[in-house]
Motif scaffolding. Structure first.
Motif, short mmCIF file in Angstrom:
data_model
loop_
_atom_site.label_atom_id
_atom_site.label_comp_id
_atom_site.label_asym_id
_atom_site.label_seq_id
_atom_site.Cartn_x
_atom_site.Cartn_y
_atom_site.Cartn_z
N VAL A 1 0.87 -1.18 0.00
CA VAL A 1 0.00 0.00 0.00
C VAL A 1 0.90 1.22 0.00
O VAL A 1 1.80 1.34 0.84
CB VAL A 1 -0.93 0.03 1.23
CG1 VAL A 1 -1.77 1.32 1.23
CG2 VAL A 1 -1.84 -1.19 1.26
N ILE B 1 1.55 4.85 0.91
CA ILE B 1 1.05 5.83 1.88
C ILE B 1 1.64 7.19 1.53
O ILE B 1 2.87 7.34 1.45
CB ILE B 1 1.45 5.45 3.32
CG1 ILE B 1 1.13 3.97 3.60
CG2 ILE B 1 0.75 6.36 4.31
CD1 ILE B 1 -0.31 3.63 3.65
N ALA C 1 -5.12 -5.98 -0.21
CA ALA C 1 -5.21 -4.76 0.61
C ALA C 1 -6.02 -3.70 -0.11
O ALA C 1 -5.94 -3.55 -1.33
CB ALA C 1 -3.82 -4.23 0.93
N LYS C 2 -6.82 -2.96 0.66
CA LYS C 2 -7.63 -1.87 0.12
C LYS C 2 -7.54 -0.66 1.05
O LYS C 2 -7.65 -0.84 2.28
CB LYS C 2 -9.09 -2.30 -0.03
CG LYS C 2 -9.32 -3.44 -1.01
CD LYS C 2 -10.79 -3.81 -1.06
CE LYS C 2 -11.03 -4.98 -2.01
NZ LYS C 2 -12.47 -5.37 -2.05
N SER D 1 -5.12 0.53 -2.43
CA SER D 1 -3.72 0.30 -2.76
C SER D 1 -2.90 1.59 -2.60
O SER D 1 -1.68 1.53 -2.46
CB SER D 1 -3.59 -0.22 -4.19
OG SER D 1 -4.15 0.69 -5.12
N ILE E 1 -3.22 5.32 -0.35
CA ILE E 1 -3.99 6.11 0.60
C ILE E 1 -3.27 7.44 0.83
O ILE E 1 -2.06 7.48 1.05
CB ILE E 1 -4.19 5.35 1.93
CG1 ILE E 1 -5.02 6.18 2.90
CG2 ILE E 1 -2.87 4.96 2.56
CD1 ILE E 1 -5.47 5.41 4.12
N ILE F 1 -6.70 1.38 6.57
CA ILE F 1 -6.64 0.40 5.49
C ILE F 1 -7.22 -0.92 5.97
O ILE F 1 -7.26 -1.19 7.18
CB ILE F 1 -5.19 0.17 4.99
CG1 ILE F 1 -4.34 -0.44 6.11
CG2 ILE F 1 -4.56 1.44 4.47
CD1 ILE F 1 -3.01 -0.98 5.61
N SER F 2 -7.68 -1.73 5.03
CA SER F 2 -8.18 -3.06 5.36
C SER F 2 -7.49 -4.08 4.48
O SER F 2 -7.01 -3.76 3.39
CB SER F 2 -9.70 -3.15 5.15
OG SER F 2 -10.02 -3.06 3.78
N TYR G 1 -8.29 -4.52 9.98
CA TYR G 1 -8.07 -3.08 9.83
C TYR G 1 -6.78 -2.65 10.53
O TYR G 1 -6.39 -3.19 11.57
CB TYR G 1 -9.25 -2.29 10.41
CG TYR G 1 -10.51 -2.44 9.61
CD1 TYR G 1 -10.75 -1.66 8.49
CD2 TYR G 1 -11.48 -3.39 9.97
CE1 TYR G 1 -11.91 -1.80 7.74
CE2 TYR G 1 -12.64 -3.55 9.23
CZ TYR G 1 -12.85 -2.75 8.11
OH TYR G 1 -14.00 -2.89 7.37
#
Length: 598
Positions: free
Chosen positions: A182, A184, A214-215, A217, A219, A270-271, A317
Motif C-alpha cells: 500500500v 502511503i 489490501a484496500k 492500494s 492512501i 486500510i483493510s 483493519y
C-alpha cells in the motif's frame, strides 16, 4: 624419485576431463546468476524497494568489471588449482552467510555484504577456472570440451534462475502468503476525510496463489494535524472490528481521553484479507512494516494479524498515523506480508552452501595437477606486472578506441535497465502496475521456457554469424536484442492474466537476447584479436559489466518515479544510442565466417 614423479604425472594425465569440467563450470555459473538475478527476486519478496534493489544489486557487477585488474595476481600467487578450491570454499561460506542473515532486522545490509563476498570470490574463480582449463587440456581437447563447459554453465543458470527460485516459491506457497503493498502519501493539500468508508461487498475467492489483498492500494493522508478525539475514533473503530472478526482476543483498549482536543498526527485506515480460503489447519501470521523502516509513519493498531480458514474473508483493519512534524509531501510503501517468507529463502541458500562445500571437497581430490600450473617466482613478479600494464595500455591504443568503448558500454543500455526491473514487475501486484505473479511462476518462466529460448537464440546466432559474418549480422541481431522490449510496454498496459501470453512475450524477448548477445560476444572477440588476446578480452568483459552496472543502478529510481508503463517506454528509447554507434563500427566482412575450404 624420478620414477615416482613419472608415475604421478601419468596418473594426473589419465584423469578424465569428464570428471571435473562439468562440475567446475557448473560451479562457475551458479554464483553469478545467484548474485545478479536471484538476489533481485529475493529482495523483492522480502519487501525491499525497487530503487534500492536496482541501485545496490547493480553494484554487485563491480567485481566482474574490475576483474582484469587483479587477474595477474592469480598467476603470481599460488596455482590456479589452489585459487579454484579456496574460492569455492569462500563462495560456500558467503552463501551460508546470506542464509543466516536473512532473518535479522538489518538483513539488507548483512546479506549485501555476503553477496559482495560471493561476487569477488566468483570473479576470481572465473579467472582461475578459465586459466586452469587451458593449462590442463591440449588444444584439441580444449576445442572438444568448449561446448561441454558452455552447456554446464548454462545448466547452472537454469538451476539458479529457475529451479532455485521455483523451490523458494514452493516453500513460500506452503509456508507463507504472497505479500501486498500500500502506498502511503502524506499530502499537504489533502483535506481530512472524517467519514470511515467501509467496503460492505462480500469477499469472494480469487483464482491463483493464496495472497493478501489490501484496500486501498494508495492512501493519501492530510498533513494537517487532527484532534486526539478524531484519532481515537478511528482507533476504536479498527480495534472493535478486529475483535469482532476474530483477529484479536484482547479487550478493547480504551483510548486516552485526558486531552481529546490536543492536536496530533493525522491518520488513515486500510483493510486487508486473504484471496481465498486456506487449508483448515493453516494459520498465517501477517505483519505490517514500512519500507526502509520509515520514521515518518507509524502503525497505531493492526500491525500483526493472524488469518485462518474461518476469518480469511473478513477484513482486518490497521490505522496509519503520520508524524505531525511532516509538512511537505512524503510517501512510503507499507508492506503487508507473512512472517515466513524469509524461511522460504533461507532453505535454498543453505542447500546451495552445502553444495559448494561438496564442490570444495570433490575438486580438492579430482582436479588434476598439471605441471604448468604453478605460481610465478618472486624474482619474476616485476616482469609479469610490467607485461600486464603493457597489455593493458595496448588495448587503449587501438584505432577508434573511444568509439569501441562507447559501443561496449551502450550496446545493452536498454537491456541493463530492463533486466533489473523485469522480475519486480512480474512480482508486483496488479494494483501497483505489475503482473501479480508468484515466485514459482517467475522461476518457471526464466528457468525453463525463457532459458530454452535464450539458448536457442544463442545457438542460432552463432550459426548465422558463421554463415554471414559478424559485419552482416550485427545490425539484425542488435534489432533482435532491442525490439522485443516493446513487449514489456504491452504487458505493462494490458496486464494480461493469461500466463501463456506472458510466457510467450518473455520467450520472444529471451530469444532476441540470445541472438543479440551472441553478436556482442563476437564483437569482443573481434576487438581482442592480436598479441594480447586474453588480456584484451578480459578488459572488454570489464566494460561489458560496467555497461550493465551503471544503468542498472538508476533504473529502480526511474521506475518508481514514473511507473512501469513509462519506465518500459524509456527502456525502448534508451536502445537508440546503440543503433547510432553501430553505424560507425568497422568490422572485417570476413570475420566470423566459417572457412568452407577446410
Amino acid at each position: 624419485m624420478i620414477i615416482k614423479k613419472t608415475i604421478k604425472d601419468k596418473k594426473e594425465k589419465t584423469k578424465s576431463p569428464w570428471a571435473w569440467i562439468p562440475t567446475l563450470y557448473f560451479a562457475e555459473g551458479l554464483p553469478y546468476v545467484i548474485v545478479i538475478t536471484v538476489s533481485v527476486i529475493m529482495y523483492k519478496r522480502l519487501g525491499v524497494s525497487n530503487s534500492d534493489i536496482a541501485l545496490y544489486t547493480s553494484w554487485l557487477y563491480l567485481p566482474w568489471v574490475i576483474k582484469p585488474l587483479w587477474s595477474p595476481f592469480v598467476d603470481i600467487f599460488k596455482t590456479k588449482r589452489f585459487w579454484i578450491i579456496i574460492m569455492q570454499l569462500l563462495i560456500g561460506a558467503g552463501l551460508a552467510g546470506v542464509a543466516l542473515t536473512i532473518p535479522v532486522p538489518d538483513f539488507f545490509q548483512f546479506t549485501l555484504a555476503f553477496f559482495w563476498l560471493i561476487a569477488f570470490s566468483s570473479a576470481t574463480h572465473d579467472i582461475a577456472a578459465d586459466g586452469f582449463y587451458m593449462l590442463s587440456l591440449s588444444e584439441s581437447k580444449q576445442s572438444f570440451f568448449v561446448g561441454i563447459r558452455s552447456t554446464f554453465y548454462r545448466i547452472a543458470m537454469i538451476a539458479g534462475q529457475g529451479l532455485l527460485v521455483i523451490l523458494a516459491g514452493y516453500i513460500e506457497s506452503t509456508l507463507s502468503l504472497s505479500p501486498a503493498e500500500v502506498k502511503i502519501i502524506a499530502k499537504p493539500e489533502k483535506f481530512f476525510e472524517n467519514t470511515i468508508k467501509v467496503d460492505s461487498s462480500k469477499i469472494i475467492p480469487l483464482e491463483g496463489s493464496l495472497r493478501i489483498i489490501a484496500k486501498p492500494s494508495v492512501i493519501e493522508i492530510s498533513t494537517h494535524p487532527q484532534t486526539r478525539e478524531t484519532v481515537n475514533f478511528f482507533l476504536s473503530f479498527a480495534q472493535k472490528f478486529n475483535i469482532i472478526n476474530g483477529f484479536s482476543k484482547e479487550n478493547l483498549i480504551i483510548p486516552d481521553t485526558s486531552n481529546i482536543k490536543e492536536l496530533v498526527g493525522n491518520v488513515g485506515l486500510i483493510s486487508f484479507h486473504l484471496s481465498k480460503k486456506p487449508d483448515e489447519d493453516k494459520n498465517y501470521i501477517v505483519t505490517l512494516n514500512f519500507e526502509n523502516n520509515s520514521s515518518g509513519f507509524s502503525i497505531l493498531t493492526g500491525k500483526t494479524i493472524t488469518f485462518n480458514s474461518k476469518n480469511w474473508n473478513k477484513p482486518a483493519y490497521a490505522v496509519i498515523q503520520i508524524d505531525p512534524l511532516i509538512q511537505n509531501k512524503y510517501e512510503t510503501i507499507l508492506k503487508i506480508q507473512s512472517e515466513k517468507i524469509p524461511v522460504a529463502w533461507i532453505i535454498p541458500f543453505i542447500l546451495i552452501a552445502i553444495l559448494y562445500f561438496i564442490f570444495f571437497i570433490y575438486h580438492n581430490f579430482i582436479l588434476p595437477k598439471p605441471t604448468d600450473d604453478k605460481s610465478i617466482l618472486q624474482e619474476k613478479r616485476s616482469t609479469v606486472i610490467k607485461e600486464f600494464f603493457r597489455a593493458f595500455f595496448r588495448f587503449f591504443e587501438k584505432e577508434k578506441i573511444l568509439l569501441i568503448i562507447g559501443f561496449l558500454l551502450l550496446y545493452r543500455l536498454g537491456e541493463a535497465q530492463l533486466v533489473k526491473l523485469v522480475s519486480p514487475f512480474m512480482l508486483d501486484s496488479r494494483e501497483s502496475g505489475g503482473l501479480g505473479l508468484s515466485t514459482s511462476d517467475v522461476g518457471l518462466i526464466y528457468g525453463t521456457i525463457g532459458m530454452i529460448a535464450l539458448i536457442t537464440g544463442g545457438i542460432l546466432g552463432g550459426f548465422l554469424i558463421s554463415k554471414k559474418g559478424l559485419k552482416s549480422m550485427l545490425m539484425p541481431m542488435l534489432i533482435a536484442l532491442n525490439l522485443p522490449d516493446l513487449l514489456y510496454v504491452y504487458l505493462s498496459y494490458v496486464q494480461p492474466t493469461n500466463l501463456w501470453i506472458i510466457y510467450t512475450c518473455v520467450s520472444i524477448e529471451q530469444f532476441g537476447y540470445g541472438l543479440g548477445f551472441t553478436a556482442y560476444m563476437m564483437f569482443m572477440i573481434y576487438i581482442s584479436e592480436g598479441e594480447y588476446k586474453t588480456s584484451h578480452y578480459a578488459i572488454s568483459t570489464g566494460f561489458m559489466a560496467l555497461g550493465m552496472m551503471i544503468p542498472g543502478m538508476f533504473s529502480g529510481m526511474i521506475q518508481e518515479a514514473f511507473g512501469y508503463r513509462h519506465f518500459f517506454i524509456w527502456v525502448c528509447i534508451a536502445t537508440i544510442p546503440s543503433f547510432i554507434l553501430a553505424k560507425y563500427i568497422k568490422i572485417n566482412p570476413s570475420f566470423g565466417k566459417r572457412d568452407n575450404t577446410l
